[in-house]
Design a protein around this motif. Structure first.
Motif, PDB file in Angstrom:
ATOM      1  N   SER A   4     -19.343   6.408 -12.968  1.00  0.00           N
ATOM      2  CA  SER A   4     -19.199   5.843 -11.623  1.00  0.00           C
ATOM      3  C   SER A   4     -18.087   6.547 -10.847  1.00  0.00           C
ATOM      4  O   SER A   4     -18.194   6.748  -9.635  1.00  0.00           O
ATOM      5  N   ASP A  30     -19.478   9.634  -9.556  1.00  0.00           N
ATOM      6  CA  ASP A  30     -20.303   9.319  -8.375  1.00  0.00           C
ATOM      7  C   ASP A  30     -19.411   9.200  -7.137  1.00  0.00           C
ATOM      8  O   ASP A  30     -19.722   9.735  -6.078  1.00  0.00           O
ATOM      9  N   LYS A  58     -18.489  12.453  -5.903  1.00  0.00           N
ATOM     10  CA  LYS A  58     -19.661  13.110  -5.299  1.00  0.00           C
ATOM     11  C   LYS A  58     -19.892  12.582  -3.875  1.00  0.00           C
ATOM     12  O   LYS A  58     -20.268  13.334  -2.984  1.00  0.00           O
ATOM     13  N   VAL A  71     -19.547   1.267  -5.981  1.00  0.00           N
ATOM     14  CA  VAL A  71     -20.174   2.320  -6.791  1.00  0.00           C
ATOM     15  C   VAL A  71     -20.533   1.805  -8.191  1.00  0.00           C
ATOM     16  O   VAL A  71     -20.829   2.586  -9.087  1.00  0.00           O
ATOM     17  N   ALA A  77     -25.429   5.690  -3.763  1.00  0.00           N
ATOM     18  CA  ALA A  77     -25.816   6.700  -2.776  1.00  0.00           C
ATOM     19  C   ALA A  77     -26.247   6.033  -1.465  1.00  0.00           C
ATOM     20  O   ALA A  77     -25.892   6.481  -0.371  1.00  0.00           O
TER      21      ALA A  77
END
Ligand code: SAH
Length: 348
Positions: free
Chosen positions: A78, A81, A84, A293, A316
């Motif tokens: 996570s 993520d 990202k 997230v 996302a």
């Protein structure tokens, strides 16, 4: 601002006068922390809890709630993520869960800090000073612990002693966390049954006295499977409502009392007004959002209150949705960790 002025704003109903409060809070926000909105990726690492807080849906007595505890590798996933999606900070939050052993948590913090440039914020409740010290040494930057209300009698009513039988003193804990070198965050719930306008004014003064780096305020949202969720708020003249307007007044006044603090537009506010809540918070004093997230399969189980915003979207989708919302109100996304202890770049 003195107590009488705070009380006068807290009870103000004239829309034109309130426009002045919103404009002033927005101006003070812009001049002190800039236009950038910093994004903190929230990872809800466990919904186990040993406490019996009367307001919270994670309380130990909720036997029907399916419990989960993320593995260290899942937390790392996570955090990657969050990186990202371009977030500068991750917030590891949980119920008070001794099953997350201090050493394991320290390892996770170390891994995140060695692999990424993310700031790490912890929100794990009333753990021991030795644990806080260990996590700080592992690289944790910030700690969030809301004092929930400055009314001591009300606090004791809604926040019973923990398993050790001791009453907690979160104000003392915040000072201890500060002494350990953490940036400290706190905050309160608005519209708790039995709370008064005078309590909210005192909350605001306490924010300033504690010199907090981060301040989160949100409406109390009744959870039907908790003792406080079953108590109807007394409709007396002293009881502030747990609504959107009251929350926005508290966000704006928090900004005026603590001009340099990092103030999130909270998920609880977004829950009251899915279409506009986050944006209004950001336009009336806030400069932070905490997009979720947490892996999708756990989100619905982190049910501190019902109907929580964004539990059906994955990370996302949250990132995409939020960027669109910020663009629509003309606010840039902040870069880097966005610390309250560092002077922001005004150009951002
Ligand atoms: N166990 C950690 C994290 C708790 S969840 C701790 O106690 O610090 C984070 C915050 O959610 C709490 O501090 C509380 O202010 C808020 N919260 C809990 N139940 C809520 C409810 N029913 N309505 C609104 N906010 C709530």
């Amino acid at each position: 601002m003195n107590t009488a002025e705070l009380l006068s704003w807290l009870t103000e109903t004239d829309e034109l006068r309130l426009e002045q409060l919103w404009a002033e809070a927005d101006r003070v926000r812009r001049e002190n922390v800039g236009e950038a909105v910093h994004l903190r990726g929230l990872i809800e690492i466990s919904n186990y809890c040993v406490r019996r807080c009367a307001y919270c849906g994670l309380r130990v007595e909720r036997g029907d709630l399916v419990r989960y505890r993320m593995t260290p590798d899942e937390v790392l996933g996570s955090a990657r993520d969050a990186l990202k999606f371009g977030y500068g900070t991750v917030v590891l939050q949980a119920g008070e869960d001794p099953g997350w052993r201090a050493g394991d948590l320290a390892d996770v913090v170390r891994r995140i800090k060695s692999e990424t440039a993310l700031a790490v914020t912890l929100s794990l409740g009333e753990r021991s000073p030795d644990e806080w010290r260990l996590w700080r040494a592992a690289g944790a930057d910030r700690y969030l612990l809301r004092f929930e209300t400055s009314n001591r009698a009300l606090y004791d009513l809604i926040h019973p002693a923990g398993p050790d039988g001791k009453r907690s003193d979160r104000l003392a804990m915040l000072r201890e966390l500060r002494a350990l070198g953490y940036e400290i965050g706190s905050g309160v719930m608005i519209g708790i049954p039995g709370q008064t306008y005078a309590d909210l004014a005192r909350d605001l003064e306490t924010f300033r006295e504690l010199d907090l780096d981060m301040i989160g305020v949100g409406p109390f949202i009744p959870h039907p499977d908790t003792p406080l969720g079953k108590t109807a708020a007394s409709a007396g003249p002293e009881q502030p409502p747990a609504d959107e307007l009251m929350t926005l007044k508290m966000v704006a006044l928090t900004r005026l009392m603590c001009p340099r603090a990092n103030i999130p537009s909270t998920t609880a506010l977004a829950t009251l007004n899915l279409a506009q809540g986050r944006e209004l918070g950001l336009q009336r004093g806030a400069n932070i959002v905490m997009p979720n997230v947490t892996p999708l399969k756990y989100r619905a189980l982190y049910e501190i209150y019902p109907g929580k915003a964004c539990i059906r979207e994955d990370g996302a989708q949250c990132s995409f949705c939020l960027r669109g919302r910020l663009a629509a109100i003309g606010r840039p996304v902040g870069r880097g960790p966005g610390s309250a202890r560092v002077v922001p770049n005004r150009a951002e």
